[in-house]
Scaffold this motif. Structure first.
Motif, PDB file in Angstrom:
ATOM      1  N   SER A 171       0.841  -1.205   0.000  1.00 48.99           N
ATOM      2  CA  SER A 171       0.000   0.000   0.000  1.00 48.99           C
ATOM      3  C   SER A 171       0.870   1.246   0.000  1.00 48.99           C
TER       4      SER A 171
ATOM      5  N   HIS B 299       0.905   4.083  -2.790  1.00 50.10           N
ATOM      6  CA  HIS B 299       0.835   5.482  -2.390  1.00 50.10           C
ATOM      7  C   HIS B 299       1.962   6.292  -3.047  1.00 50.10           C
TER       8      HIS B 299
ATOM      9  N   ALA C 253      -6.289   5.557  -2.609  1.00 53.95           N
ATOM     10  CA  ALA C 253      -6.755   5.201  -1.265  1.00 53.95           C
ATOM     11  C   ALA C 253      -7.814   4.100  -1.327  1.00 53.95           C
ATOM     12  N   GLY C 254      -8.751   4.231  -2.269  1.00 53.73           N
ATOM     13  CA  GLY C 254      -9.809   3.236  -2.416  1.00 53.73           C
ATOM     14  C   GLY C 254      -9.263   1.873  -2.810  1.00 53.73           C
TER      15      GLY C 254
ATOM     16  N   ALA D  44      -7.472   0.233   0.203  1.00 56.23           N
ATOM     17  CA  ALA D  44      -8.422  -0.203   1.235  1.00 56.23           C
ATOM     18  C   ALA D  44      -9.081  -1.516   0.819  1.00 56.23           C
TER      19      ALA D  44
ATOM     20  N   ALA E  99      -6.688  -4.409   1.192  1.00 56.06           N
ATOM     21  CA  ALA E  99      -6.459  -4.750   2.605  1.00 56.06           C
ATOM     22  C   ALA E  99      -7.615  -5.560   3.165  1.00 56.06           C
ATOM     23  N   VAL E 100      -8.850  -5.152   2.845  1.00 55.90           N
ATOM     24  CA  VAL E 100     -10.033  -5.840   3.368  1.00 55.90           C
ATOM     25  C   VAL E 100     -10.070  -7.297   2.905  1.00 55.90           C
TER      26      VAL E 100
ATOM     27  N   SER F 250      -2.098  -5.565   7.835  1.00 53.93           N
ATOM     28  CA  SER F 250      -3.275  -5.116   7.087  1.00 53.93           C
ATOM     29  C   SER F 250      -3.874  -3.852   7.689  1.00 53.93           C
TER      30      SER F 250
ATOM     31  N   VAL G  12      -4.455  -0.240   5.684  1.00 53.44           N
ATOM     32  CA  VAL G  12      -5.695   0.545   5.587  1.00 53.44           C
ATOM     33  C   VAL G  12      -5.473   1.970   6.097  1.00 53.44           C
TER      34      VAL G  12
ATOM     35  N   ALA H  21      -3.828   4.035   3.620  1.00 56.02           N
ATOM     36  CA  ALA H  21      -4.752   4.386   2.541  1.00 56.02           C
ATOM     37  C   ALA H  21      -5.693   5.519   2.955  1.00 56.02           C
ATOM     38  N   LEU H  22      -6.168   5.471   4.205  1.00 58.31           N
ATOM     39  CA  LEU H  22      -7.146   6.473   4.652  1.00 58.31           C
ATOM     40  C   LEU H  22      -6.502   7.811   4.994  1.00 58.31           C
TER      41      LEU H  22
END
Ligand SMILES: [Zn+2]
Length: 311
Positions: free
Chosen positions: A48, A52, A111-112, A115, A118-119, A195, A199, A202-203
């Protein structure tokens, strides 16, 4: 007073080109190292962070492209005898604003994506090699700090450099997060942390991305520049010698660092139009920093008052 049309805004961004190039090189290096390392260590946080930094690199590249295009256009136009560009009477200044807006959309996209990735891993967190992950994150953090120092001065002056700066700042905090995750995994063997940090990385960038987008939209919607009061400008013009009344006052920002004004001045019958014009231009430039002005002088005692549409 001379009416200077070689504005500072283009050179403002251009001054930071060399630093942007260095920051871009650093970001691309970190991205490659992190991407390879995430495959080797199994760390989603590193992936991630690499995503980024990829968005970061593109943001810096767009900032460079925008600044270069602005520069090219104005330099061609300012040469005597150079072909005129009648459809680009403002040059390509707005390209910088469009780049900032595209940058915002890009950050939300990154970011989306992260996320979502990660989920999908929460159900069954795979094993992560924490020590190589830690080493790579530290290298990324050092590179981010160097890039931040390179871009810091430009961030206050150019909306474009500011966009790049905020992305690198997000990356630096992202690297800190990856370092924390690596240490926790090494101490506890709790692979879930990877994980969670992915996230968080990302947020984290979203509020800054939203702020950058708001600034760009404010310029595109031609709101009055932040820090300039419409009523103060109107009062200043109304109190000029020979001015009877001020109307049709418009203030807006063309691109970061370049404000524009148009205004009509109805004069008293005894006023000297040339002197009032010079006074008005000087007031707008020196007191309010607005150097690109169009002032319509409406002589007093004549029928030449305007009946045009009023806003
Ligand atoms: Zn008028």
């Amino acid at each position: 007073m001379g009416h200077d049309h070689s504005h500072g805004a283009a050179s403002l961004g251009a001054r930071h080109r060399g630093r942007l190039w260095l920051a871009l090189g650093l970001a691309l290096t970190v991205m490659l190292v992190e991407a390879v390392a995430s495959w080797y260590t199994g760390s989603l946080a590193l992936l991630s962070d690499a995503a980024h930094v990829a968005g970061d690199s593109l943001g810096i590249a767009m900032a460079l492209a925008a600044i270069t295009a602005v520069r090219r256009d104005t330099s061609a136009r300012d040469e005597p005898g150079a072909p005129r560009k009648p459809r680009r009477t403002f040059g390509m200044y707005r390209l910088e604003v469009l780049a900032a807006l595209a940058n915002t959309v890009l950050l939300f996209g990154v970011a989306g994506f992260v996320a979502f990735q990660a989920v999908t891993r929460f159900d069954d967190p795979p094993e992560v090699e924490s020590l190589p992950m830690l080493a790579v994150a530290i290298v990324g953090l050092v590179a981010n700090i160097v890039a931040l120092l390179l871009l810091r001065s430009g961030a206050a002056e150019s909306i474009n450099v500011r966009g790049a700066y905020f992305e690198v700042l997000g990356d630096a905090l992202g690297s800190l997060g990856v370092i924390a995750a690596a240490v926790l995994i090494w101490l506890t063997g709790w692979y879930y942390v990877d994980s969670v940090i992915a996230v968080a990385v990302a947020l984290f960038i979203l509020p800054r991305a939203a702020r950058l987008g708001r600034d760009a939209l404010r310029i595109l919607l031609q709101h009055a520049p932040v820090g300039v009061s419409m009523s103060e400008v109107e009062d200043a013009l109304e109190t000029l010698d020979g001015v009877k009344e001020v109307h049709d006052l418009h203030l807006w920002t063309l691109t970061s660092g370049m404000d524009v004004a148009t205004v009509h001045l109805a004069l008293r019958s005894e006023a000297d139009p040339g002197a009032v014009l010079a006074d008005a231009q000087q007031t707008l430039a020196q007191r309010f920093g607005i150097e690109h002005t169009t002032v319509q002088i409406e002589p007093g005692g004549s029928a030449q008052t305007c009946d045009g549409p009023k806003w």
